[in-house]
Design a protein around this motif. Structure first.
Motif, short mmCIF file in Angstrom:
data_model
loop_
_atom_site.label_atom_id
_atom_site.label_comp_id
_atom_site.label_asym_id
_atom_site.label_seq_id
_atom_site.Cartn_x
_atom_site.Cartn_y
_atom_site.Cartn_z
N ASN A 53 -54.80 96.44 -58.11
CA ASN A 53 -56.61 96.73 -56.91
C ASN A 53 -56.79 95.21 -56.26
O ASN A 53 -57.26 94.39 -57.39
N ASP A 54 -56.17 94.47 -55.51
CA ASP A 54 -56.14 93.52 -55.15
C ASP A 54 -57.66 92.70 -54.42
O ASP A 54 -57.39 92.97 -53.12
N HIS A 55 -58.17 92.86 -55.53
CA HIS A 55 -59.90 92.51 -55.01
C HIS A 55 -60.09 91.84 -56.52
O HIS A 55 -60.15 92.17 -57.25
N PRO A 56 -61.04 90.80 -55.88
CA PRO A 56 -61.45 89.70 -57.18
C PRO A 56 -63.06 90.70 -58.51
O PRO A 56 -63.20 90.66 -58.79
N LEU A 57 -64.06 91.60 -57.04
CA LEU A 57 -64.40 92.71 -57.76
C LEU A 57 -64.08 93.62 -59.24
O LEU A 57 -65.03 94.36 -59.61
N ASP A 58 -62.56 93.72 -59.42
CA ASP A 58 -61.99 94.77 -59.35
C ASP A 58 -61.17 93.72 -61.13
O ASP A 58 -59.52 93.65 -60.68
N LYS A 59 -61.81 93.38 -61.61
CA LYS A 59 -61.31 91.74 -62.53
C LYS A 59 -60.72 92.66 -64.11
O LYS A 59 -61.21 93.79 -64.21
N ALA A 60 -59.97 92.19 -65.09
CA ALA A 60 -58.57 92.94 -65.91
C ALA A 60 -58.56 91.61 -66.35
O ALA A 60 -58.21 90.93 -66.17
N THR A 61 -57.89 92.67 -67.86
CA THR A 61 -57.12 91.91 -68.84
C THR A 61 -55.68 91.47 -67.95
O THR A 61 -55.41 92.75 -67.93
N TYR A 62 -55.04 90.69 -68.82
CA TYR A 62 -53.42 91.22 -68.77
C TYR A 62 -52.40 90.60 -69.99
O TYR A 62 -53.48 89.60 -70.84
N ASP A 63 -51.77 91.31 -69.72
CA ASP A 63 -50.17 90.86 -70.72
C ASP A 63 -49.69 90.86 -69.78
O ASP A 63 -48.90 91.71 -69.04
N VAL A 64 -48.67 89.71 -69.70
CA VAL A 64 -47.39 89.10 -68.86
C VAL A 64 -46.05 88.73 -69.67
O VAL A 64 -46.43 88.09 -70.29
N SER A 65 -45.05 89.82 -69.56
CA SER A 65 -43.90 89.59 -70.72
C SER A 65 -42.63 89.47 -69.28
O SER A 65 -42.89 90.46 -69.31
N VAL A 66 -42.37 88.08 -69.43
CA VAL A 66 -41.09 88.02 -68.68
C VAL A 66 -40.14 87.18 -69.18
O VAL A 66 -40.17 86.70 -69.79
N ALA A 67 -38.97 88.49 -69.11
CA ALA A 67 -37.84 88.36 -69.36
C ALA A 67 -36.85 87.31 -68.66
O ALA A 67 -36.64 87.10 -67.44
N VAL A 68 -36.25 86.17 -68.80
CA VAL A 68 -35.66 84.72 -68.03
C VAL A 68 -34.19 84.81 -68.56
O VAL A 68 -33.93 84.52 -69.78
N PRO A 69 -33.37 83.87 -67.51
CA PRO A 69 -32.20 83.58 -68.25
C PRO A 69 -32.57 81.99 -69.03
O PRO A 69 -33.50 81.37 -68.97
N ASP A 70 -31.87 82.27 -70.72
CA ASP A 70 -32.28 81.34 -70.77
C ASP A 70 -31.73 79.63 -70.22
O ASP A 70 -30.79 79.58 -69.49
N GLY A 71 -32.47 78.90 -70.90
CA GLY A 71 -32.71 77.58 -70.55
C GLY A 71 -33.68 77.46 -69.17
O GLY A 71 -34.33 76.40 -68.57
N THR A 72 -34.29 79.28 -69.05
CA THR A 72 -35.18 79.08 -67.81
C THR A 72 -36.17 79.53 -69.01
O THR A 72 -36.67 80.19 -69.71
N GLN A 73 -38.00 78.60 -68.16
CA GLN A 73 -38.90 79.33 -68.77
C GLN A 73 -39.66 80.42 -67.95
O GLN A 73 -39.77 80.22 -66.78
N ALA A 74 -40.86 80.92 -68.08
CA ALA A 74 -41.54 81.53 -67.93
C ALA A 74 -43.04 81.46 -68.14
O ALA A 74 -43.35 81.40 -69.43
N ILE A 75 -43.96 81.05 -67.46
CA ILE A 75 -45.36 80.90 -67.58
C ILE A 75 -46.23 81.55 -66.73
O ILE A 75 -45.66 82.20 -65.33
N SER A 76 -47.38 81.97 -67.30
CA SER A 76 -48.23 82.61 -66.69
C SER A 76 -50.12 82.45 -67.42
O SER A 76 -49.95 81.14 -67.88
N ASN A 77 -50.61 83.44 -67.36
CA ASN A 77 -52.00 82.68 -67.64
C ASN A 77 -52.67 82.82 -69.46
O ASN A 77 -51.54 83.66 -70.07
#
Length: 499
Positions: free
Chosen positions: A167-191
């Motif tokens: 729901n892409d508008h600042p009026l609807d804020k939420a908490t987040y869990d972001v889990s990302v799998a990437v090839p070994d040797g690469t990193q995934a960065i989030s909030n």
């Protein structure tokens, strides 16, 4: 199992309660949340409380697979609702049952649950999807940025559509869990904070958590090969910074700027109060974009911000947004002044702190640098319109308005307002009108004419208004005032939202 006997009358009543009173009372949620600047952004009919994103990304091919689980509550009797999204959806479930779905418009995913949803119903929406984000566009643009070793999702006022349904508008804020799998040797960065990592069969999974309400455009994802540094602020807030391993000549200046994050957060707390989130930091990927963005807890910086050497002014600007824009978010995109005017003013405060020009000297210089017939004054920071939302006037005229407020109410009231506002509206949304009301409450003064002159009139405030606010001299003309030493550094951040 204990079987309970139900009398026929009671059974009839219970069945009646289980059947919706009238199918006619159920209607589709609106395909937009109601923002006049961006009518199709966000959606009506529900409110999201949490996003759980489980992703897998292959940098070589830009292929993204994901399962998004949204926890939400309906705000009306709902027959259908939309999410904002661009990738290819294979399945949607609502409260465990398969739901039908279709696409419409530029970025609408229309979801019809198996059964209508009464107002106030907790819902769990699961969306399975895949796609190549760099092949998708809406309104003729993309906010998904490829890098030599991965990709970045960071943009304003929209970025989510390319990597998760929302729901892409600042009026609807939420908490987040972001889990990302990437090839070994690469990193995934989030909030937020990195909760854990694990490796299996050539893939490494990174699990990030942002535990305070966050607007969708402030969610970020960066995949690549980074050098990561860590530390803590004086108050113990964990700092996580990341630098692409191929920044070239910009590497030193980027580190010399972003590595001062802890120091700058400590300094900003003196003006804005305790830092509001569970982590802080920034990342500098090897991207050709020119802007920086206040992605919550983990600021996105373009290497171009450091092309001419270190620039702590841009770090001050983006970290100020953690209070003004992230902690307290705008109600509508017309309220952008609360974000940008105060972030720019913080740069002026930093200039004074560094002995490179006071806030008053910077205000006088800006006022004198723009003659009355300059188009600069036709932009109204309090409601600039979508085409001028990130015009330089929103920043510089916006900061002038902040200095005018300071001079009108006096330093004691001004700094009480500056610190009290994030506390009073913590993790919520607010408008320019709300800010004026708060400033009047704290200062005990009527500020309607001041706000009107500096934020809403499409003309240069006249000499009386300027003199009342002690901002400029009626005789000042463009170029007659000395340029503060910090001006070049501040001016170098004028393209913060330019491609």
């Amino acid at each position: 199992m204990h079987r309970r006997l139900i009398a026929p009358g009671a059974l009839a009543v219970s069945l009646l309660l289980a059947i919706p009173a009238s199918a006619a009372s159920y209607s589709p949620g609106a395909p937009g949340i109601g923002d006049p600047y961006y009518p199709a952004y966000g959606n009506g009919g529900y409110d999201v409380s949490h996003y759980d994103l489980r992703l897998k990304y292959q940098p070589q091919t830009d292929e993204l697979e994901g399962t998004a689980t949204l926890l939400a509550t309906t705000t009306q009797d709902l027959s259908r609702f939309d999410l904002d999204f661009l990738l290819d959806v294979s399945e949607v479930r609502v409260n465990g049952a398969k739901a039908s779905f279709a696409t419409s418009g530029q970025h609408e995913l229309e979801i019809t649950p198996a059964n209508p949803l009464p107002k106030g119903t907790p819902i769990t929406v699961v969306v399975r999807y895949s796609g190549v984000p760099s092949t998708k566009s809406a309104y003729g643009f993309s906010t998904w940025h490829r890098t030599p070793d991965g990709a970045v999702a960071a943009d304003e006022p929209e970025a989510a559509w390319w990597w998760f349904p929302s729901n892409d508008h600042p009026l609807d804020k939420a908490t987040y869990d972001v889990s990302v799998a990437v090839p070994d040797g690469t990193q995934a960065i989030s909030n937020g904070t990195l909760q854990s990592t694990s490796s299996r069969l050539g893939w490494t999974r990174y699990n990030w958590r942002s535990n305070k309400p966050q607007a969708t455009y402030l969610a970020t994802l960066a995949v690549g090969k980074f050098d990561i540094t860590t530390g803590k602020t004086s108050d113990g807030v964990p700092i996580i910074n990341a630098y692409s391993k191929d920044l070239g000549d910009n590497d030193g200046a980027a580190r010399a700027s972003v590595e001062r994050t802890g120091e700058i957060v400590d300094w900003l707390t003196g003006y804005f109060g305790p830092y509001p989130f569970n982590a802080v930091g920034g990342y500098v990927p090897n991207t050709t974009t020119g802007y920086a963005l206040e992605t919550q807890t983990r600021v996105f910086y373009s290497p171009r911000q450091f092309a001419n050497g270190s620039n702590t002014s841009v770090v001050v600007h983006e970290l100020t947004h953690q209070w003004y824009g992230d902690d307290v978010s705008l109600k509508g995109w017309k309220d952008i002044w609360i974000n940008e005017g105060f972030a720019r003013y913080a740069q002026w405060l930093w200039s004074e702190h560094e002995g490179e020009g006071t806030t008053q000297e910077l205000a006088d210089y800006v006022y004198a640098s723009h003659p009355a017939d300059d188009a600069f004054w036709t932009v109204k920071p309090g409601d600039p319109g979508p085409d001028d939302q990130f015009d330089i006037a929103v920043y510089d005229r916006g900061a002038l308005a902040v200095q005018a407020l300071r001079n009108e109410v006096g330093d004691d009231a001004f700094f009480a307002i500056l610190k009290g506002w994030p506390k009073d509206h913590a993790y919520g949304n607010a408008s320019v009108g709300d800010f004026q009301e708060y400033a009047e409450q704290v200062s005990g003064k009527s500020l309607a004419s001041l706000f009107d002159a500096w934020l809403f009139q499409p003309s240069k405030p006249g000499a009386p208004a300027a003199q009342d606010a002690s901002i400029a001299r009626s005789s000042a003309k463009a170029g007659t005032l000395p340029r503060p030493k910090s001006w070049k550094k501040i001016e170098a951040t004028n393209d913060l939202h330019a491609e």
